[in-house]
Design a protein around this motif. Structure first.
Motif, mmCIF file in Angstrom:
data_model
loop_
_atom_site.group_PDB
_atom_site.id
_atom_site.type_symbol
_atom_site.label_atom_id
_atom_site.label_comp_id
_atom_site.label_asym_id
_atom_site.label_seq_id
_atom_site.Cartn_x
_atom_site.Cartn_y
_atom_site.Cartn_z
ATOM 1 N N PHE A 121 0.531 34.013 16.438
ATOM 2 C CA PHE A 121 1.365 35.149 16.052
ATOM 3 C C PHE A 121 1.938 34.947 14.658
ATOM 4 N N MET A 122 2.491 33.761 14.389
ATOM 5 C CA MET A 122 3.099 33.508 13.083
ATOM 6 C C MET A 122 2.051 33.350 11.987
ATOM 7 N N MET A 157 4.016 36.498 26.128
ATOM 8 C CA MET A 157 4.014 35.514 25.044
ATOM 9 C C MET A 157 5.440 35.119 24.672
ATOM 10 N N LEU A 158 6.360 36.085 24.741
ATOM 11 C CA LEU A 158 7.761 35.834 24.402
ATOM 12 C C LEU A 158 8.554 35.295 25.589
ATOM 13 N N GLY A 159 7.878 35.135 26.743
ATOM 14 C CA GLY A 159 8.571 34.667 27.927
ATOM 15 C C GLY A 159 9.402 35.757 28.584
ATOM 16 N N ASP A 180 16.494 34.910 13.690
ATOM 17 C CA ASP A 180 17.681 34.320 13.072
ATOM 18 C C ASP A 180 17.885 32.862 13.457
ATOM 19 N N LYS A 181 17.095 32.341 14.390
ATOM 20 C CA LYS A 181 17.145 30.916 14.730
ATOM 21 C C LYS A 181 16.415 30.062 13.695
ATOM 22 N N ALA A 207 7.668 29.649 14.234
ATOM 23 C CA ALA A 207 7.133 29.633 15.598
ATOM 24 C C ALA A 207 8.106 28.933 16.542
ATOM 25 N N GLY A 208 8.739 27.858 16.070
ATOM 26 C CA GLY A 208 9.754 27.190 16.877
ATOM 27 C C GLY A 208 10.924 28.104 17.179
ATOM 28 N N ALA A 209 11.339 28.892 16.187
ATOM 29 C CA ALA A 209 12.425 29.849 16.410
ATOM 30 C C ALA A 209 12.018 30.892 17.448
ATOM 31 N N LEU A 210 10.799 31.407 17.333
ATOM 32 C CA LEU A 210 10.330 32.433 18.265
ATOM 33 C C LEU A 210 10.046 31.856 19.642
#
Length: 485
Positions: free
Chosen positions: A214-215, A76-78, A97-98, A230-233
């Motif tokens: 997830f979020m 999921m996190l690539g 932190d993004k 979700a965009g940050a992750l």
């Protein structure tokens, strides 16, 4: 870093390529087959997602256990599917932190979730393939939806747009019940709407990109955006969202499989439950609000995604593990920079293990008190174990070593009575009230006396080199000599 999937369909393809998806091509009965397969997948060493192509009595395929392993979690996190849990924790922390990576609003015609529209003769049983997850559930539940609601006082503020996961019981062809507990964000919005005697518009998204799901189950601040997180992750790739059809201030994931739109009926509460919940037991029946469904949109040939809940570990435990741990870590780290890591993977943070360097005597208990004052820790967490900074909180063997060699029960175990509790916890009596237990397994530092200091054993020299050698060999690699390491 591999590509990160931005839709459920993309992720299923990744799982299949990585041999983490089981396709069932023969027809199955919705009960007990789908729930039983979810339990069996969780019990297995493989832990695959299970995709049912043909369900007796239905036309929509079902997939379950999509998040149901650490391998799937890493994908999921690539990341490589064999990435250790602790590495996944710190990668999530880095991407956290993004924030914010604001979502992109796409046109209606560009959103796959709008390919089909149903406004008349709405029948959830024709679009979904509902089934009882566990035998004594009070009905058919949607256990993996992203529920989108807005703040009635500032509907245009996208950072107060709530995207949350709540259990949803199908009550009729066009009506569902939803559990909105007092400490949930949706309950804040519902209270505001009902104080104005207004209905609360709702959009229920099913079959979402894995990091959106997830979020939706992550405890973040009320004014923080799940979409921007979700965009940050997604490592900086924005989530694509689209305006809901029935309420202009609600935005739903553009790639979702199915969107149910409607409104919470104001000041109406009806019996909901029982339901087999994440602590591994049935919750009782409660009076909960209901949602009238007025519109459905869906992709061509939609997929119904649901998850199995049971005695841990099942899919929901993987889904709520690190996304509970990282926010608590961030909140502790703000005021206590000595905190090294937080493991809140157990029953949605009802049990938490914290590793920290102690700045002064009693510091371990202070860290635990800070955890119990956070928005999630206050109602959920009841057993808190604090260990030294060199103890890996994700390694239970190390944690138990710390507990068995550092704890003096007469001074290091504290019980605080009459605290907020989690109503779904079967040991909470009355429901919603509990005691808290702190186990301080840290080494005493001044001014706390330490009458018996010991010297810790250190790994022999070259241990790290040999670990690398053994890990490479275990993966089938060939190493001709240690000089290559």
């Amino acid at each position: 870093m591999a590509k990160i999937s931005c839709s459920l369909r993309e992720f299923l393809q990744v799982l299949e390529e990585e041999e983490m998806l089981l396709r069932v091509t023969e027809e199955v009965s919705p009960e007990p087959d789908i729930g039983a397969a979810g339990r069996a997948a969780a019990n297995s060493a493989w832990k695959p997602a299970v995709y049912f192509e043909k369900i007796k009595g239905y036309t929509t395929p079902v997939v379950t256990n999509v998040h149901g392993s650490w391998k799937s979690h890493a994908l999921m996190l690539g990341m490589d599917k064999d990435t250790p849990v602790k590495e996944q924790f710190f990668e999530l922390n880095r991407r956290w932190d993004k924030y914010p990576v604001e979502p992109v609003i796409v046109k209606r015609e560009e959103a796959p979730c709008k390919e089909n529209i149903i406004t008349e003769n709405i029948d959830l049983f024709r679009v979904l393939s509902p089934y009882r997850i566990n035998d004594q559930d009070g009905g058919f539940f949607l256990s993996k939806a992203a529920v989108v609601t807005g703040d009635p006082e500032c509907p245009e503020d996208l950072h107060k747009l709530n995207v949350g996961t709540y259990r949803i019981q199908i009550k009729d062809r066009d009506r569902v019940g939803i559990q909105a507990l007092a400490f949930h964000d949706i309950a804040v919005q519902l209270e505001k709407a009902e104080s104005l005697n207004q209905s609360l518009p709702v959009a229920i998204a099913l079959g979402n990109a894995p990091l959106v799901t997830f979020m939706a189950s992550t405890p973040i601040a009320y004014d923080q955006s799940e979409y921007a997180f979700a965009g940050a992750l997604q490592n900086g790739k924005p989530v694509e969202i689209v305006q809901a059809d029935t309420c202009e201030h609600l935005y739903v994931p553009a790639s979702s499989e199915i969107i149910l739109e409607g409104y919470v009926i104001p000041r109406v509460r009806k019996v909901e439950g029982p339901f087999g919940e994440f602590p591994g037991s049935y919750s009782g029946c409660r009076l909960q609000c209901e949602i009238q469904i007025t519109r459905i949109t869906h992709r061509n040939q939609p997929i119904f995604e649901n998850l199995y809940l049971g005695i841990p570990w099942t899919e929901i435990d993987y889904l709520m593990a690190l996304n509970t741990s990282v926010p608590l870590y961030k909140q502790l780290k703000e005021s206590m920079p000595e905190v090294v890591a937080v493991n809140a993977m157990y029953t949605h943070g009802m049990g938490v293990i914290i590793s920290t360097k102690c700045r002064y005597g009693g510091y371990g208990k202070g860290v635990a008190f800070r955890l119990l004052s956070t928005p999630h820790g206050m109602p959920y967490s009841k057993i808190v174990i604090v260990v030294d900074e060199y103890v890996d909180p994700f390694n239970l063997e190390q944690v138990m070593w710390a507990v068995t060699t550092r704890v003096r029960p007469d001074k290091d175990v504290a019980v605080i009575p009459n605290c907020p509790g989690m109503p779904l916890d079967p040991s909470s009596v009355p429901a919603g009230m509990h005691s808290k237990m702190i186990i301080d397994a840290t080494t005493p530092v001044p001014p706390e006396p330490n009458p018996r200091e010991v010297e810790l054993l250190k790994p022999p020299a070259s241990t790290e080199k040999w670990e690398k050698f053994i890990n490479e060999f275990s993966k089938g690699g060939t190493v001709s000599g240690m000089s290559e390491m």
